[in-house]
Design an enzyme around this catalytic site. Structure first.
Site, PDB file in Angstrom:
ATOM      1  N   CYS A 160       0.819  -1.103   0.038  1.00 25.85           N
ATOM      2  CA  CYS A 160      -0.143   0.002  -0.016  1.00 25.85           C
ATOM      3  C   CYS A 160       0.872   1.254   0.235  1.00 25.85           C
ATOM      4  O   CYS A 160       1.915   1.313   0.725  1.00 25.85           O
ATOM      5  CB  CYS A 160      -1.077   0.109   1.158  1.00 25.85           C
ATOM      6  N   ARG A 179       4.153  -0.397  -4.581  1.00 23.94           N
ATOM      7  CA  ARG A 179       3.876  -0.798  -3.005  1.00 23.94           C
ATOM      8  C   ARG A 179       2.741  -1.570  -3.124  1.00 23.94           C
ATOM      9  O   ARG A 179       2.398  -2.243  -2.094  1.00 23.94           O
ATOM     10  CB  ARG A 179       3.928   0.380  -2.329  1.00 23.94           C
ATOM     11  N   TRP A 185      -2.454  -3.169  -1.604  1.00 25.08           N
ATOM     12  CA  TRP A 185      -1.942  -4.587  -1.625  1.00 25.08           C
ATOM     13  C   TRP A 185      -2.649  -5.104  -0.536  1.00 25.08           C
ATOM     14  O   TRP A 185      -2.263  -4.960   0.588  1.00 25.08           O
ATOM     15  CB  TRP A 185      -0.641  -4.772  -1.495  1.00 25.08           C
ATOM     16  N   ASN A 235      -2.033   2.616   5.395  1.00 23.22           N
ATOM     17  CA  ASN A 235      -1.021   1.726   4.983  1.00 23.22           C
ATOM     18  C   ASN A 235      -0.534   0.759   6.272  1.00 23.22           C
ATOM     19  O   ASN A 235      -0.459   1.590   7.540  1.00 23.22           O
ATOM     20  CB  ASN A 235       0.188   2.217   4.452  1.00 23.22           C
ATOM     21  N   GLY A 236      -0.979  -0.505   6.496  1.00 26.85           N
ATOM     22  CA  GLY A 236      -0.469  -1.270   7.901  1.00 26.85           C
ATOM     23  C   GLY A 236      -1.652  -2.121   8.011  1.00 26.85           C
ATOM     24  O   GLY A 236      -2.558  -2.391   7.376  1.00 26.85           O
ATOM     25  N   GLU A 255      18.482 -17.016  -6.071  1.00 25.15           N
ATOM     26  CA  GLU A 255      18.074 -15.746  -6.385  1.00 25.15           C
ATOM     27  C   GLU A 255      17.554 -16.052  -7.861  1.00 25.15           C
ATOM     28  O   GLU A 255      16.643 -15.479  -8.403  1.00 25.15           O
ATOM     29  CB  GLU A 255      19.428 -14.812  -6.381  1.00 25.15           C
ATOM     30  N   LYS A 312      13.945 -15.195  -8.869  1.00 23.49           N
ATOM     31  CA  LYS A 312      13.450 -14.279  -9.955  1.00 23.49           C
ATOM     32  C   LYS A 312      12.740 -14.949 -11.126  1.00 23.49           C
ATOM     33  O   LYS A 312      11.753 -14.165 -11.499  1.00 23.49           O
ATOM     34  CB  LYS A 312      14.803 -13.814 -10.970  1.00 23.49           C
ATOM     35  N   GLU A 350       9.153 -15.116  -9.407  1.00 26.36           N
ATOM     36  CA  GLU A 350       8.365 -13.945  -9.031  1.00 26.36           C
ATOM     37  C   GLU A 350       7.819 -13.417 -10.289  1.00 26.36           C
ATOM     38  O   GLU A 350       6.714 -12.929 -10.389  1.00 26.36           O
ATOM     39  CB  GLU A 350       9.305 -12.921  -8.583  1.00 26.36           C
ATOM     40  N   HIS A 405      20.373 -35.646  -3.181  1.00 21.40           N
ATOM     41  CA  HIS A 405      19.264 -36.258  -2.084  1.00 21.40           C
ATOM     42  C   HIS A 405      18.068 -35.837  -2.265  1.00 21.40           C
ATOM     43  O   HIS A 405      17.173 -35.703  -1.090  1.00 21.40           O
ATOM     44  CB  HIS A 405      19.807 -35.517  -0.521  1.00 21.40           C
ATOM     45  N   LYS A 429       6.605  -4.689  -3.769  1.00 20.51           N
ATOM     46  CA  LYS A 429       7.941  -4.414  -3.486  1.00 20.51           C
ATOM     47  C   LYS A 429       8.304  -4.173  -2.045  1.00 20.51           C
ATOM     48  O   LYS A 429       9.480  -4.671  -1.596  1.00 20.51           O
ATOM     49  CB  LYS A 429       8.311  -3.318  -4.201  1.00 20.51           C
TER      50      LYS A 429
END
Ligand code: G6P
Length: 610
Positions: free
Chosen positions: A2, A27, A75, A101-102, A483, A487, A490, A506, A605
């Site tokens: 948000c 955001r 969000w 926001n929160g 990473e 990527k 995502e 394994h 983000k």
């Protein structure tokens, strides 16, 4: 998680606030909304929309003039992305409007109380209770007093902006746990979750701390704490430009940010390497230098991509500074009884400096009396201000949700810190010079990798149909594998798993067949032979391989279906190079599969909820 923006001033407030949330769209982008007033308007101008901000814009074909507005990009945490759940939320008689926001943790309880008092709720959000709580106190004092009083009943986190349609010359904003800053312009004032929303209007900002609030009017602003004490806070100057937060000719922010890597490395290193002495200068750590001499253990806390940078940091610190390091998911740090003593230092790595889990981990470390350090990109962010000392990345604003250039800069900072701390211990000037020389040469080497973009794009075209990938690497290349897989997941929604190459036998090897390709980072480093054996194991099961190899390596490619070459460099900083082809591969896979690269579904983000 948000983004909120508020504006009061001479420009059209609705246009300014809308432009502001567009810059905060990273955001959150599942729905958005805006409300504005003007003394000439008989009703508040309120519009909301589901989806990206472009869909809100489409609804705003004629924008009335307004002197005060608040806007929000969401969000979802409580309640699905619907128009009813989009902010701004209002009270029963549409007088008080709130963007938030929160998370209001006791919203169920408050909703119960307010409903029994007759307040009507129309959304499934936690935020709506704020509008009704404020409405309940109206008439007992100023808007500022009413907001302050309402917030006394709230537990949880908030960055809020509030306006009252019967008093269009005042905007009140407050924070606890979610970022909020005040933008100070000429006869115009802003509040926003992030400087990106205001930087095209003003570079002067004031960062609010927890339990602080601001009252904006067209004539100025006052900042108070929650006990009504007026505060005199410093005005900071943003040191980057609006141009840096534009695409600059690239198709997507992610692409632009990958291609910025050479400059990012230069900026992160800038003025910090004194090569002739084999020394590193990190001004941000000087105030705690004495304490650093005594640190006998580091714990690094981080989330997402920053967590993978931390894993590289562990290897770097252990090799160059000879200090043991543990890496913790920030979200888990508080939940186990890690024995910590006064010589343990906790390092937080965070691009945004706002990630709630990382922030809470740092607060916990401080409560335990430990030295806390930050590796943060966003200057003035909450984590940057919370830690005792730290090193800024200087990567510039990162807009794409998938982090790329920030990761590169985090690796550079970690290498610099490893040498800095190493030189306080056993690392000699000559040993330091070897890695420092290679660091200085990184930008040119990155340029060479970026030149393979077209080849990587063609490769993505060949692999776009595969639904699963395994990413493998050993030692320094293991976090790179993690990473690379992250990527791909995502932004292209392709399932990918990163594994230490040695662990493949394994379990993961069971899934390998001709339709399950692997990406293997197979550099000519200290673990090359073992990685090569793993590639042979994959080939024996008819698995396809994309290999990341070193320039001049004519052999490894024989065991792979596709090869991308990266220049040779000291092993400890090889992730800075080897991750770049993986970033480009994920980018091109996402494009080839028709995904929205900069705004992947379900992600945000900056995650300011725990
Ligand atoms: C979110 C982002 C990731 C990022 C992570 C940590 O999940 O989508 O890209 O790596 O948060 O963010 P930070 O700002 O703390 O580095």
């Amino acid at each position: 998680m948000c983004g909120i923006v508020g504006y009061i001033g001479k420009k059209n407030a609705i246009k300014v606030a809308l432009e502001g949330i567009k810059r905060l769209e990273y955001r959150g982008y599942d729905s958005s909304g805006i409300v504005g007033f003007h003394s000439d308007l008989s009703h508040p101008f309120l519009k909301k929309s589901v989806g990206k901000i472009a869909s809100l814009e489409e609804k705003l074909s004629s924008i009335p003039n307004a002197s005060c507005a608040i806007a929000h990009t969401r969000w979802a945490t409580h309640g699905e992305p619907t128009v009813a759940n989009a902010h701004p939320h209002h009270c029963c008689n549409k007088r008080i409007f709130v963007v938030h926001n929160g998370i209001i943790e006791n919203h169920e309880f408050l909703k119960g109380v307010l409903s029994r008092e007759g307040h009507k709720f129309i959304s499934a959000t936690d935020t709506e209770v704020l509008a009704h709580l404020i409405e309940r106190g109206l008439g007992l004092g100023s808007l500022e007093d009413t907001v302050r009083d309402a917030l006394r009943h709230v537990t949880g986190t908030f960055g809020i902006a509030v306006i009252d349609s019967q008093n269009p010359h005042v905007l009140v904003a407050a924070r606890r746990g979610s970022p909020l800053l005040v933008g100070v312009g000429n006869d115009e004032y802003f509040v926003a979750s992030d400087a990106a929303a205001v930087v095209n209007h003003t570079k002067k900002v004031i960062y609010l701390n927890d339990n602080e609030m601001v009252v904006l009017t067209p004539d100025g602003f006052d900042i108070f704490d929650f006990s009504k004490k007026k505060l005199n806070k410093t005005i900071d100057t943003i040191d980057w430009d609006i141009e840096e937060s534009k695409k600059g000719g690239f198709e997507h922010f992610m692409q632009k940010e990958i291609f910025e890597a050479p400059q990012v490395v230069k900026n992160t290193i800038g003025g910090r390497i004194v090569y002739k002495d084999g020394e590193v200068k990190l001004g941000g750590l000087e105030p705690v230098e004495e304490r650093l001499y005594n640190v006998n253990r580091f714990v690094i806390v981080a989330c997402g991509t920053s967590y993978y940078a931390a894993l590289v940091g562990k290897y770097l610190f252990e090799e160059y500074a000879r200090v043991p390091v543990e890496v913790e998911h920030a979200s888990e740090f508080r939940y186990h009884s890690l024995p910590l003593d006064k010589n343990t230092a906790v390092i937080a790595i965070s691009q945004s400096g706002e990630t709630a889990d990382t922030l809470e981990a740092i607060k916990e470390a401080k409560r335990k009396g430990l030295l806390t350090l930050g590796i943060v990109n966003v200057v003035g962010s909450t984590i940057a201000r919370e830690v005792h000392a730290g090193v800024y990345n200087h990567a510039g604003p990162e807009i794409a949700v998938a982090s790329t250039k920030a990761f590169i800069s985090q690796l550079v900072v970690l290498a610099l810190m490893a040498v800095y701390i190493g030189r306080m211990r056993l690392l000699t000037s000559e040993q330091a010079k070897v890695i420092l020389a290679d660091m200085l040469a990184l930008p040119d080497k990155i340029v060479k990798i970026l030149k393979q973009d077209a080849q990587i794009k063609a490769m993505a075209g060949r692999y776009k149909k595969f639904p699963n990938f395994l990413y493998l690497g050993r030692k320094y290349s293991w976090p790179v594998a993690l990473e690379g897989a992250l990527k791909l997941k995502e932004i292209s929604y392709v399932h990918a798993e990163g594994y230490p190459a040695g662990e493949m036998k394994h379990g993961p090897i069971a899934v390998i067949d001709k339709d399950f390709p692997s990406v293997v980072i197979a550099l000519r480093d200290s673990v090359y032979d073992k990685t090569l054996s793993n590639m042979q194991e994959i080939k024996a099961r008819r698995g396809k391989i994309i290999a990341i190899c070193e320039n001049g390596d004519k052999e490894t490619g024989n065991h792979a279906d596709d090869v991308i070459f990266v220049p040779k460099v000291t092993e400890a900083i090889s992730p800075i190079l080897s991750v770049i082809p993986l970033q480009l591969f994920a980018y091109h896979m996402a494009i080839a599969r028709g995904a929205d690269v900069d705004k992947p579904r379900n992600l945000a983000k900056s995650v300011t909820v725990e």
